[in-house]
Motif scaffolding. Structure first.
Motif, PDB file in Angstrom:
ATOM      1  N   ARG A   1     -13.125   4.640  10.358  1.00 38.87           N
ATOM      2  CA  ARG A   1     -14.520   5.054  10.416  1.00 38.87           C
ATOM      3  C   ARG A   1     -15.017   5.074   8.962  1.00 38.87           C
ATOM      4  NH1 ARG A   1     -16.892   8.615  14.364  1.00 38.87           N
ATOM      5  NH2 ARG A   1     -14.780   9.107  14.999  1.00 38.87           N
ATOM      6  N   GLY A   2     -16.154   4.461   8.722  1.00 34.87           N
ATOM      7  CA  GLY A   2     -16.705   4.434   7.364  1.00 34.87           C
ATOM      8  C   GLY A   2     -16.315   3.187   6.595  1.00 34.87           C
ATOM      9  N   LEU A   3     -15.027   2.878   6.553  1.00 39.30           N
ATOM     10  CA  LEU A   3     -14.595   1.730   5.760  1.00 39.30           C
ATOM     11  C   LEU A   3     -14.532   0.450   6.588  1.00 39.30           C
ATOM     12  CD1 LEU A   3     -11.621   3.211   3.658  1.00 39.30           C
ATOM     13  CD2 LEU A   3     -14.058   3.294   3.188  1.00 39.30           C
ATOM     14  N   GLY A   4     -14.527   0.577   7.907  1.00 39.10           N
ATOM     15  CA  GLY A   4     -14.384  -0.603   8.767  1.00 39.10           C
ATOM     16  C   GLY A   4     -12.957  -1.133   8.754  1.00 39.10           C
ATOM     17  N   MET A   5     -12.820  -2.441   9.013  1.00 43.55           N
ATOM     18  CA  MET A   5     -11.490  -3.042   9.069  1.00 43.55           C
ATOM     19  C   MET A   5     -10.939  -3.214   7.649  1.00 43.55           C
ATOM     20  SD  MET A   5      -9.119  -4.138  11.005  1.00 43.55           S
ATOM     21  CE  MET A   5      -9.546  -4.764  12.630  1.00 43.55           C
ATOM     22  N   VAL A   6      -9.786  -2.635   7.385  1.00 39.19           N
ATOM     23  CA  VAL A   6      -9.146  -2.790   6.076  1.00 39.19           C
ATOM     24  C   VAL A   6      -7.791  -3.470   6.313  1.00 39.19           C
ATOM     25  CG1 VAL A   6      -8.311  -1.635   3.980  1.00 39.19           C
ATOM     26  CG2 VAL A   6     -10.276  -0.676   5.228  1.00 39.19           C
ATOM     27  N   PRO A   7      -7.590  -4.660   5.700  1.00 41.94           N
ATOM     28  CA  PRO A   7      -6.353  -5.395   5.959  1.00 41.94           C
ATOM     29  C   PRO A   7      -5.103  -4.581   5.613  1.00 41.94           C
ATOM     30  CG  PRO A   7      -7.854  -6.662   4.540  1.00 41.94           C
ATOM     31  CD  PRO A   7      -8.473  -5.320   4.734  1.00 41.94           C
ATOM     32  N   GLN A   8      -4.123  -4.615   6.487  1.00 40.01           N
ATOM     33  CA  GLN A   8      -2.809  -4.012   6.254  1.00 40.01           C
ATOM     34  C   GLN A   8      -2.880  -2.545   5.821  1.00 40.01           C
ATOM     35  OE1 GLN A   8       0.272  -6.372   6.585  1.00 40.01           O
ATOM     36  NE2 GLN A   8      -1.465  -6.856   7.893  1.00 40.01           N
ATOM     37  N   SER A   9      -3.881  -1.843   6.341  1.00 41.76           N
ATOM     38  CA  SER A   9      -4.072  -0.451   5.910  1.00 41.76           C
ATOM     39  C   SER A   9      -3.555   0.543   6.951  1.00 41.76           C
ATOM     40  CB  SER A   9      -5.553  -0.183   5.663  1.00 41.76           C
ATOM     41  OG  SER A   9      -6.256  -0.247   6.883  1.00 41.76           O
ATOM     42  N   GLY A  10      -2.852   0.019   7.960  1.00 42.17           N
ATOM     43  CA  GLY A  10      -2.288   0.917   8.960  1.00 42.17           C
ATOM     44  C   GLY A  10      -0.833   0.598   9.210  1.00 42.17           C
ATOM     45  N   LEU A  11      -0.207   1.385  10.058  1.00 45.17           N
ATOM     46  CA  LEU A  11       1.155   1.080  10.477  1.00 45.17           C
ATOM     47  C   LEU A  11       1.177   1.111  12.002  1.00 45.17           C
ATOM     48  CD1 LEU A  11       3.434   3.213   8.075  1.00 45.17           C
ATOM     49  CD2 LEU A  11       3.153   0.731   8.057  1.00 45.17           C
ATOM     50  N   GLY A  12       1.877   0.150  12.574  1.00 46.08           N
ATOM     51  CA  GLY A  12       2.067   0.121  14.023  1.00 46.08           C
ATOM     52  C   GLY A  12       3.558   0.095  14.320  1.00 46.08           C
ATOM     53  N   ILE A  13       3.910   0.311  15.580  1.00 52.16           N
ATOM     54  CA  ILE A  13       5.327   0.340  15.965  1.00 52.16           C
ATOM     55  C   ILE A  13       5.890  -1.085  15.982  1.00 52.16           C
ATOM     56  CG2 ILE A  13       6.907   0.938  17.865  1.00 52.16           C
ATOM     57  CD1 ILE A  13       4.895   3.234  18.501  1.00 52.16           C
TER      58      ILE A  13
END
Lengths: 365, 69
Positions: free
Chosen positions: A280-292
């Motif tokens: 929220r606010g920044l939109g899509m940020v590449p590789q900025s999350g972690l998934g299983i």
């Protein structure tokens, strides 16, 4: 051992405030201002609670960044959690999440209309619920930054060991360094320095901020949560700005190591992998999350229950996105303390105890 | 908080001025009785370096005294 008094020594605070005033004058002589972004919700709360922002010289500004995990979680995530509650799963979540508005309603509303929503203090409680309810599906709302991601990663480890098959995670993990990169390169923002988080840095280490320093970078100072820690960090940032340097300074070395917590980092690495993430606010940020990781896909609630987190609808009139990005001060939002209060929050920044709007509402009106 | 009990299942008990809570030690390398730990969401996320903590209090004390001279 009584630590707390030593960290709140009023004479030291006064002295640091005068040092900050002198440094601010030196910057002013060069027609410079200092826009310092704090990227941790707990810093935001401490800064507001101890009145640090209002005691700063006029050319030094503290901007609250995207440091509140609940606030940066998008509306569509809440919608997905509500949908899962409708599928007879028990939703297990940190308490801050239940009043955050989704596109249509909140988890609190889901609960009052009969859905199973349990609030917990620790992710470990999700394991207990899974053990005690073997015939129910437990879905843990796995949000947060590195400090929270590491504890949640241990759930996969324990559940694998115990053969618990009725637990899955709805992930929307967020990583701090990619967000800093997005903020630094945003043409609408001009950030002169980062006040780096305490507990996130305990996990990722102070070396994680090196890429943001150097000739094209800004000072990055890691600080603890005590008022003197924060003042000393501001003093360090201004000294760097006056001297024209941009280095990592670890002012929380009683906890933070340059390399961080290796055991926590290896656990995260074992079960999780980098993914693109919407903030929220920044939109899509590449590789900025972690998934299983796919090999542990049975713990991935989206895969297990065949749902997909979609982009949701923001609450009408809510400017949380701009607040999170540091573009708008909470008090500049037309809804602030009028239509939007902690009791009747329109957006997550007013709901969460770590949200900027909630901090301003509680301490700075 | 100070670790006052270690259990075989990887959990322990931490104490802050008499208030006790159960913590997971899954993220700590070699937790020991008497370690001061930082707790987040029921997990000890790092040990507190007592020497550095005391050094910092001394530094604040010095800064404070410099102000009154």
């Amino acid at each position: 051992m009584k630590y707390i008094d030593g960290y709140r020594n009023p004479e030291a605070a006064e002295r640091l405030n005068s040092r900050i005033a002198v440094l601010a004058c030196q910057l002013k002589d060069r027609h410079k201002t200092a826009a310092i972004m704090e990227v941790c919700g707990t810093h935001t709360m401490a800064i507001a609670r101890f009145g640090i922002r209002s005691a700063l010289p006029e050319n030094v500004d503290l901007i609250s960044g995207p440091g509140c995990p609940v606030c940066v979680t998008e509306t569509g995530y809440i919608d997905a959690a509500i949908a899962l509650a409708g599928k007879e799963s028990i939703i297990v979540t940190f308490g801050d999440m239940i009043n955050v508005p989704g596109s249509e309603s909140t988890l609190a509303q889901t609960r009052s209309s009969g859905g199973s929503v349990e609030t917990v203090y620790s992710p470990s409680n999700a394991l207990t619920l899974a053990r005690n309810n073997p015939d129910r599906e437990i879905v843990f709302l796995a949000i947060g930054f590195e400090t929270t991601i590491a504890p949640i990663a241990t759930l996969i480890e324990t559940a694998t060991k115990e053969g618990l098959r009725n637990l899955s995670l709805l992930t929307a993990f967020k990583l701090v360094p990619p967000a800093l990169k997005a903020l630094m390169t945003d043409p609408e923002l001009k950030i002169d320095a980062f006040l780096c988080p305490a507990h996130v840095s305990a996990i990722i280490g102070s070396d994680a901020y090196r890429p943001f320093t150097g000739p094209k970078g800004v000072p990055c100072v890691v600080a603890g949560f005590e008022p003197l820690d924060i003042l000393l960090a501001i003093d360090g940032i201004l000294s760097q700005l006056v001297a024209g340097t941009a280095e990592v300074e670890n002012q929380y070395n009683r906890v933070v190591k340059p390399e961080g917590n290796i055991k926590a980092r290896s656990l995260m690495e074992k079960y999780l992998q980098p993914v693109d993430a919407r903030w929220r606010g920044l939109g899509m940020v590449p590789q900025s999350g972690l998934g299983i990781r796919p090999e542990y896909g049975e713990f991935d609630a989206e895969k297990k229950h065949g749902i997909k987190i979609q982009q949701g609808r923001e609450p009408a009139g809510c400017l949380c996105g701009d607040v999170i990005k540091g573009k708008l001060k909470p008090t500049a939002c037309p809804q602030f303390a009028k239509a939007c209060t902690p009791d009747h929050a329109i957006g997550p920044c007013m709901v969460s105890s770590e949200g900027s709007c909630s901090a301003y509402f509680k301490y700075m009106r | 908080m100070k670790l006052v009990e270690l259990r075989d299942d990887g959990t322990g008990v931490a104490d802050l001025d008499g208030a006790r809570s159960e913590v997971s030690l899954a993220l700590l390398e070699n937790p020991a009785l008497g370690d001061y730990v930082i707790i987040h969401a029921g997990f000890a996320i790092e040990k507190l370096d007592e020497k550095e903590a005391i050094e910092r209090i001394k530094l604040f004390d010095e800064i404070g005294r410099a102000g009154t001279e």
